[in-house]
Design a protein around this motif. Structure first.
Motif, PDB file in Angstrom:
ATOM      1  N   ARG A 177     -16.861  -1.546  -5.997  1.00  0.00           N
ATOM      2  CA  ARG A 177     -17.284  -0.642  -4.921  1.00  0.00           C
ATOM      3  C   ARG A 177     -18.773  -0.359  -5.056  1.00  0.00           C
ATOM      4  O   ARG A 177     -19.255  -0.027  -6.144  1.00  0.00           O
ATOM      5  CB  ARG A 177     -16.501   0.658  -4.969  1.00  0.00           C
ATOM      6  N   ASP A 233      -7.545   0.599  -4.300  1.00  0.00           N
ATOM      7  CA  ASP A 233      -8.743   1.356  -3.946  1.00  0.00           C
ATOM      8  C   ASP A 233      -9.979   0.865  -4.692  1.00  0.00           C
ATOM      9  O   ASP A 233     -11.060   1.432  -4.512  1.00  0.00           O
ATOM     10  CB  ASP A 233      -8.536   2.844  -4.243  1.00  0.00           C
ATOM     11  N   ARG A 234      -9.796  -0.146  -5.524  1.00  0.00           N
ATOM     12  CA  ARG A 234     -10.887  -0.666  -6.358  1.00  0.00           C
ATOM     13  C   ARG A 234     -11.522   0.457  -7.170  1.00  0.00           C
ATOM     14  O   ARG A 234     -12.741   0.576  -7.277  1.00  0.00           O
ATOM     15  CB  ARG A 234     -11.947  -1.357  -5.494  1.00  0.00           C
ATOM     16  N   ALA A 235     -10.660   1.288  -7.741  1.00  0.00           N
ATOM     17  CA  ALA A 235     -11.121   2.468  -8.472  1.00  0.00           C
ATOM     18  C   ALA A 235     -11.231   2.232  -9.971  1.00  0.00           C
ATOM     19  O   ALA A 235     -11.716   3.106 -10.693  1.00  0.00           O
ATOM     20  CB  ALA A 235     -10.172   3.642  -8.214  1.00  0.00           C
ATOM     21  N   ALA A 267      -2.234   1.732  -7.150  1.00  0.00           N
ATOM     22  CA  ALA A 267      -3.050   2.415  -6.150  1.00  0.00           C
ATOM     23  C   ALA A 267      -4.528   2.338  -6.526  1.00  0.00           C
ATOM     24  O   ALA A 267      -5.388   2.168  -5.651  1.00  0.00           O
ATOM     25  CB  ALA A 267      -2.609   3.868  -6.007  1.00  0.00           C
ATOM     26  N   ASP A 278     -17.146   6.899   1.943  1.00  0.00           N
ATOM     27  CA  ASP A 278     -15.838   7.511   1.711  1.00  0.00           C
ATOM     28  C   ASP A 278     -15.952   9.033   1.625  1.00  0.00           C
ATOM     29  O   ASP A 278     -15.104   9.771   2.156  1.00  0.00           O
ATOM     30  CB  ASP A 278     -15.208   6.958   0.433  1.00  0.00           C
ATOM     31  N   ARG A 281       1.068   3.966  -3.034  1.00  0.00           N
ATOM     32  CA  ARG A 281       0.822   5.383  -2.828  1.00  0.00           C
ATOM     33  C   ARG A 281       1.989   6.211  -3.354  1.00  0.00           C
ATOM     34  O   ARG A 281       1.805   7.276  -3.944  1.00  0.00           O
ATOM     35  CB  ARG A 281       0.617   5.681  -1.340  1.00  0.00           C
ATOM     36  N   GLN A 313       0.826  -1.207   0.000  1.00  0.00           N
ATOM     37  CA  GLN A 313       0.000   0.000   0.000  1.00  0.00           C
ATOM     38  C   GLN A 313       0.858   1.254   0.000  1.00  0.00           C
ATOM     39  O   GLN A 313       0.578   2.205  -0.733  1.00  0.00           O
ATOM     40  CB  GLN A 313      -0.940  -0.020   1.211  1.00  0.00           C
TER      41      GLN A 313
END
Length: 204
Positions: A175, A69-71, A65, A183, A13, A9
């Motif tokens: 998400r 963050d499952r983005a 990243a 969030d 980042r 992590q």
């Protein structure tokens, strides 16, 4: 496993900040180049080339990243209506296919990097940039992403072996709208707390 995940992590980042910084610098350079062309009839030279390198390198260094963050964008219209077990199976399949695709890209990308190194290739521009430099940075970003994907897969697999399907979905699933709202609320509270501390610090 927790120590490895924590290190991953932090590294992700760092890659995100590195990638964002490159894109920001590229935008500044392009902005300066546009102003110089408009008012001074001059150009930095190679700004578009550098921006292309920055975009490619910054993108791959940010992938890890985003995965944590499952983005990454997923179409979940049907997914959210499926049973938990099937959702977990699809989550693992999606992660393997996603990371596997970039593993294939990295495999072929290494051939390009190696060829540029052996041939001493340079860009066909005024900068004559040794192409191995941006290509190597791009390839290292891909390898960092693959490492991040492997750690996430192992972490989710451990949760699966414990029988905690909810934790698996929380690690590699899409998400939900509720998570997005939580969030946002958490960020708002954190910003409000920082503002209160800063205001309190300014008081005599």
């Amino acid at each position: 496993m927790s120590h490895l995940l924590s290190f991953t992590q932090r590294a992700a980042r760092g890659g995100l900040w590195f990638g964002g910084a490159l894109v920001l610098i590229a935008a500044i350079v392009i902005g300066i180049d546009v102003v110089m062309r408009k008012f001074l009839a001059r150009s930095i030279g190679g700004a578009d080339e550098l921006a292309g390198y920055a975009l490619a390198i910054g993108t791959v260094w940010s992938l890890g990243a985003a995965l944590l963050d499952r983005a990454h964008i997923r179409i979940d219209s049907l997914y959210v209506r499926l049973p938990m077990g099937l959702r977990v199976a699809l989550d693992f399949a999606g992660l393997l296919l996603f990371v596997g695709f970039f593993a294939l890209v990295a495999w072929h990308g290494w051939g390009v990097v190696e060829q540029s190194w052996v041939a001493g290739s340079r860009s066909q521009s005024a900068l004559e940039t040794p192409t191995v430099i941006p290509q190597a940075l791009w390839f290292l970003g891909l390898m960092a992403f693959l490492g991040t994907g492997a750690v996430i897969f192992l972490d989710a697999l451990v949760a699966l072996l414990r029988g905690d399907l909810g934790a698996v979905v929380g690690k590699i699933g899409t998400r939900s709208a509720e998570e997005e709202v939580e969030d946002e609320v958490r960020d708002l509270k954190a910003r409000a707390a920082r503002d209160e501390r800063s205001i309190g610090g300014e008081r005599p």
